[in-house]
Design a protein around this motif. Structure first.
Motif, PDB file in Angstrom:
ATOM      1  N   ALA A 166      37.643  34.355  43.084  1.00  0.00           N
ATOM      2  CA  ALA A 166      38.494  34.862  42.006  1.00  0.00           C
ATOM      3  C   ALA A 166      37.966  36.196  41.483  1.00  0.00           C
ATOM      4  O   ALA A 166      38.744  37.096  41.121  1.00  0.00           O
ATOM      5  N   GLY A 169      39.316  39.255  42.988  1.00  0.00           N
ATOM      6  CA  GLY A 169      40.694  39.637  42.680  1.00  0.00           C
ATOM      7  C   GLY A 169      41.727  38.584  42.983  1.00  0.00           C
ATOM      8  O   GLY A 169      42.925  38.820  42.811  1.00  0.00           O
ATOM      9  N   SER A 170      41.312  37.395  43.433  1.00  0.00           N
ATOM     10  CA  SER A 170      42.277  36.351  43.772  1.00  0.00           C
ATOM     11  C   SER A 170      42.832  35.670  42.527  1.00  0.00           C
ATOM     12  O   SER A 170      42.090  35.331  41.601  1.00  0.00           O
ATOM     13  N   SER A 171      44.139  35.451  42.536  1.00  0.00           N
ATOM     14  CA  SER A 171      44.801  34.719  41.457  1.00  0.00           C
ATOM     15  C   SER A 171      45.114  33.279  41.861  1.00  0.00           C
ATOM     16  O   SER A 171      45.508  32.475  41.017  1.00  0.00           O
ATOM     17  N   GLY A 186      41.051  41.569  48.730  1.00  0.00           N
ATOM     18  CA  GLY A 186      40.468  41.930  47.446  1.00  0.00           C
ATOM     19  C   GLY A 186      39.286  42.849  47.641  1.00  0.00           C
ATOM     20  O   GLY A 186      39.156  43.499  48.685  1.00  0.00           O
ATOM     21  N   THR A 192      40.890  44.376  38.312  1.00  0.00           N
ATOM     22  CA  THR A 192      42.156  43.682  38.063  1.00  0.00           C
ATOM     23  C   THR A 192      42.406  42.682  39.188  1.00  0.00           C
ATOM     24  O   THR A 192      41.682  42.652  40.190  1.00  0.00           O
ATOM     25  N   LYS A 193      43.452  41.880  39.041  1.00  0.00           N
ATOM     26  CA  LYS A 193      43.825  40.954  40.103  1.00  0.00           C
ATOM     27  C   LYS A 193      44.499  41.724  41.240  1.00  0.00           C
ATOM     28  O   LYS A 193      45.247  42.682  41.019  1.00  0.00           O
TER      29      LYS A 193
END
Length: 227
Positions: A166, A169-171, A186, A192-193
Motif C-alpha cells: 500500500a 501506491g496500491s489502493s 507503483g 499519492t495513490k
C-alpha cells in the motif's frame, strides 16, 4: 431521283460523322474517367478497412509524452498462462522468458534510467511471505514497482506485507483475496495513490474460468523520475 439520292447520301455521311464524333467523345470521357479514378486509387489506400492501426511501444495504441515510459501488462490466466509485463518496448516478464510463477510477480525498474533492476515472484499459496516482506523493505526510493498476480496472490499475504505494498501506491491490496486477479504499477516514495491498478474478484458467479476470474490487462505512460 438523283437529287433525292444525293441528299440521302449527304444525310447518311452527316449522320455517320456525327455518330463518330459522339462515339469519340464518349470514349474520351470514359478514358478520362478511368485515368482520374486510377490517379485517385493510387493516391488513396487500397483498402481502408485493411489498414492496421499504428502501434507504439509495448503494442500501445497511443504515443506516450516526453518524460514517460510506455507500459503494458496482463495478469496470469487461471493457473495456466503466466503474466506479462512490458516497459519501454522491453518484455520484462512472461512465460516465454520463463521468469514468472504462482503468486505475486514483481519487476523493479530504475525510475530515472528505465533500466531493469530485478524480476522475481513469490508463491503466496505454498510459499512464505517473509522473503516478499524483505524485498519490499529493501526497495530504494525512486524505484518503479510493477506487480501482477498469477493463480493465487493473496493467501499468504499478511498485514505487514499488505501495508508495504500500500505504501507503494496500491489502493486495492488490503482487499486482495484468494485467486483474485490484480495488476499494479507503483513506486517507492510515491506521495499519492497510483492511478495504475486493476482488480477483479474471484467469484463463482462471474468467473470466466472455472475457479478463476478473467485476465486483466492494463497499459499507460509511467512518468520518469526527474529529481
Amino acid at each position: 431521283m438523283v437529287r433525292v439520292g444525293g441528299i440521302l447520301k449527304i444525310a447518311a455521311l452527316v449522320f455517320a460523322f456525327l455518330l463518330a464524333v459522339f462515339l469519340a467523345f464518349q470514349l474520351l470521357e470514359i478514358n478520362m474517367d478511368f485515368n482520374l479514378n486510377s490517379v485517385i486509387s493510387r493516391s488513396m489506400p487500397a483498402n481502408e478497412a485493411s489498414i492496421k492501426p499504428l502501434k507504439y511501444k509495448c503494442g500501445m495504441s497511443k504515443l506516450c509524452p516526453a518524460g514517460h515510459w510506455a507500459f503494458k501488462m496482463a495478469s496470469g490466466a487461471a493457473s495456466v498462462v503466466g503474466p506479462r509485463i512490458c516497459l519501454d518496448d522491453k518484455l520484462l516478464m512472461s512465460g516465454v522468458k520463463n521468469n514468472v510463477g504462482r503468486g505475486i510477480n514483481i519487476a523493479l525498474i530504475n525510475g530515472k534510467t528505465g533500466d531493469l533492476i530485478n524480476t522475481v515472484f513469490f508463491d503466496m499459496w505454498g510459499g512464505d511471505v517473509a522473503p516478499l516482506i524483505k524485498l519490499l523493505k529493501e526497495i530504494e526510493d525512486g524505484t518503479i514497482v510493477m506487480m501482477a498476480s498469477f493463480d493465487d496472490a493473496a493467501t499468504k499475504l499478511n498485514d505487514e506485507a499488505r501495508k508495504l505494498i500500500a505504501d507503494l501506491g496500491s489502493s486495492i491490496v488490503s482487499n486482495l483475496g484468494f485467486r483474485d486477479n490484480w495488476i499494479f504499477v507503483g513506486g517507492k516514495g510515491i506521495k499519492t495513490k497510483s492511478p495504475f491498478e486493476q482488480h477483479i474478484k474471484n467469484s463463482a458467479g462471474t468467473n470466466k474460468f472455472e475457479g478463476w476470474p478473467e485476465v486483466l490487462e492494463m497499459d499507460g505512460c509511467v512518468p520518469q523520475r526527474q529529481d
